[in-house]
Design a protein around this motif. Structure first.
Motif, short mmCIF file in Angstrom:
data_model
loop_
_atom_site.label_atom_id
_atom_site.label_comp_id
_atom_site.label_asym_id
_atom_site.label_seq_id
_atom_site.Cartn_x
_atom_site.Cartn_y
_atom_site.Cartn_z
N ALA A 1 -7.58 1.49 0.24
CA ALA A 1 -8.67 2.39 0.61
C ALA A 1 -8.68 2.63 2.12
O ALA A 1 -8.84 3.76 2.59
CB ALA A 1 -10.00 1.81 0.16
N VAL A 2 -8.48 1.57 2.89
CA VAL A 2 -8.44 1.68 4.35
C VAL A 2 -7.23 2.50 4.79
O VAL A 2 -7.33 3.39 5.65
CB VAL A 2 -8.40 0.27 4.98
CG1 VAL A 2 -8.03 0.33 6.45
CG2 VAL A 2 -9.74 -0.43 4.80
N THR A 3 -6.08 2.22 4.19
CA THR A 3 -4.85 2.95 4.53
C THR A 3 -4.98 4.43 4.22
O THR A 3 -4.47 5.28 4.97
CB THR A 3 -3.65 2.34 3.78
OG1 THR A 3 -3.52 0.95 4.14
CG2 THR A 3 -2.36 3.07 4.11
N VAL B 1 0.86 -1.18 0.00
CA VAL B 1 0.00 0.00 0.00
C VAL B 1 0.90 1.23 0.00
O VAL B 1 2.09 1.15 0.32
CB VAL B 1 -0.93 0.04 1.24
CG1 VAL B 1 -1.94 -1.09 1.19
CG2 VAL B 1 -0.13 -0.01 2.53
N THR B 2 0.32 2.36 -0.34
CA THR B 2 1.04 3.62 -0.29
C THR B 2 0.55 4.41 0.91
O THR B 2 -0.65 4.65 1.06
CB THR B 2 0.83 4.44 -1.57
OG1 THR B 2 1.28 3.67 -2.69
CG2 THR B 2 1.61 5.75 -1.53
N PHE B 3 1.49 4.80 1.76
CA PHE B 3 1.18 5.53 2.98
C PHE B 3 2.11 6.73 3.05
O PHE B 3 3.32 6.57 3.10
CB PHE B 3 1.36 4.61 4.19
CG PHE B 3 0.90 5.16 5.51
CD1 PHE B 3 -0.40 5.61 5.68
CD2 PHE B 3 1.76 5.21 6.60
CE1 PHE B 3 -0.84 6.10 6.90
CE2 PHE B 3 1.34 5.70 7.83
CZ PHE B 3 0.03 6.14 7.98
N PHE B 4 1.55 7.94 3.00
CA PHE B 4 2.34 9.16 2.94
C PHE B 4 3.34 9.12 1.78
O PHE B 4 4.49 9.53 1.91
CB PHE B 4 3.07 9.40 4.27
CG PHE B 4 2.18 9.96 5.35
CD1 PHE B 4 2.05 11.33 5.52
CD2 PHE B 4 1.47 9.11 6.18
CE1 PHE B 4 1.22 11.84 6.50
CE2 PHE B 4 0.64 9.62 7.16
CZ PHE B 4 0.51 10.99 7.32
N ALA C 1 0.81 -3.84 4.41
CA ALA C 1 -0.38 -3.84 5.27
C ALA C 1 -0.90 -5.27 5.43
O ALA C 1 -0.89 -6.06 4.49
CB ALA C 1 -1.47 -2.96 4.67
N ASN C 2 -1.37 -5.57 6.64
CA ASN C 2 -1.98 -6.86 6.91
C ASN C 2 -3.29 -6.98 6.12
O ASN C 2 -4.20 -6.16 6.30
CB ASN C 2 -2.26 -6.99 8.41
CG ASN C 2 -2.70 -8.39 8.81
OD1 ASN C 2 -3.23 -9.14 8.00
ND2 ASN C 2 -2.48 -8.74 10.06
#
Length: 310
Positions: A286-288, A223-226, A232-233
């Motif tokens: 989407a959650v992240t 996932v992409t975060f910042f 991600a689990n």
């Protein structure tokens, strides 16, 4: 000779590890039990001040600083240090409040002005919908604000829940934490090989399955975060693929004067592939993305002290 010394060091390290674990465990148990004898607000203030002062001396300070500098390249070093100070204070407050889980959540629907918790009208509406619609649901949270209290809130107001949690490595600490959590936190499911089956059964039974989803998971999906790749689990999305149900996020934000604001997100639409099946990676993205939005609003309340990006 060098090999023999190395082996001796490894044996010594292995032998002393249980001793250190017992000492740390005993200290943690003593602190938790002692904390319960004092006023929750004063204790949270004390622990928050303590960790704000001494937390920056720990190695995790470097991890947090590097994470924040990468996530917020536009912020000055002084701004980064201010956020980190808030991170340490929030962590201390969470630790103190954990000992008082059965007292900190004091929301009274008939007299909301009397407690420390405020809830938006939309969140109340969404909560009642989840409670009364007869359907299971998946609820995700992050290490933001006080991340232990949403599970307490759910049970306090009649939401049937099953909560995934990770056991501490020290057995004695695990026992005392389980005692505290067992007060009013619904069904607790320990992370492990059997957890997906237990959670799937909980959904089939109509329960609301909740989990924290914002930490690194080695075998997770990308996932992409910042703006950076992270793992991600995928458990939440995999459960959704088995049993389709609504997804909501929950956060409990810390406010001034030892107050909190509880918020439920709107239903999060899952991603789907060309055949209409739940897309695991897309749903976790989407959650992240929702969690990233939360963290951008309150960066000083998120746990920047772990290696989220590896």
């Amino acid at each position: 000779m060098r090999l023999q010394l190395l082996r001796a060091k490894l044996r010594a390290k292995k032998a002393i590890k249980p001793v250190i674990g017992s000492l740390v465990g005993g200290l943690a148990i003593g602190m938790l039990r002692l904390t319960r004898h004092f006023d929750p607000i004063k204790t949270a203030n004390f622990f928050g001040g303590l960790t704000r002062r001494f937390g920056p001396l720990l190695p995790e300070q470097r991890i947090g600083r590097a994470n924040l500098a990468a996530a917020f390249p536009d912020k000055s070093p002084a701004e980064i240090e201010t956020i980190l100070a808030g991170v340490w204070e929030n962590l201390g407050r969470v630790a103190a409040e954990f000992a008082h889980l059965d007292h900190v959540w004091d929301y009274d629907p008939d007299h909301p002005e009397r407690g420390r918790v405020e809830i938006t009208p939309r969140t109340l509406e969404l909560f009642e919908q989840l409670r009364l619609d007869g359907k299971p649901a998946l609820i995700f949270a992050s290490h933001l604000g006080n991340w232990e209290l949403p599970a307490v809130a759910a049970v306090a107001h009649g939401l049937d829940t099953a909560v995934l949690f990770r056991r501490p490595n020290i057995a004695s600490v695990d026992r005392i934490i389980q005692e505290l959590r067992a007060v009013k936190m619904g069904t607790l499911v320990a992370a492990g090989s059997s957890a997906p089956f237990k959670l799937a059964q909980a959904l089939q039974d109509g329960k609301h399955v909740a989990m924290l989803v914002d930490q690194h998971f080695s075998n997770g999906v990308d996932v992409t975060f910042f703006g950076r790749k992270a793992k991600a689990n995928p458990m939440l999305a995999r459960l959704l693929r088995q049993i389709e149900c609504p997804i909501h996020g929950v956060r409990l934000v810390r406010l001034p004067d030892n107050r909190f604001r509880a918020e439920l997100s709107e239903e999060i639409p899952p991603a789907r592939d060309a055949n209409g099946r739940i897309d695991i990676q897309g749903t976790m993205q989407a959650v992240t993305s929702v969690i990233e939005g939360w963290v951008r609003e309150h960066p000083e309340q998120w746990l920047w002290l772990h290696r989220r990006w590896r």
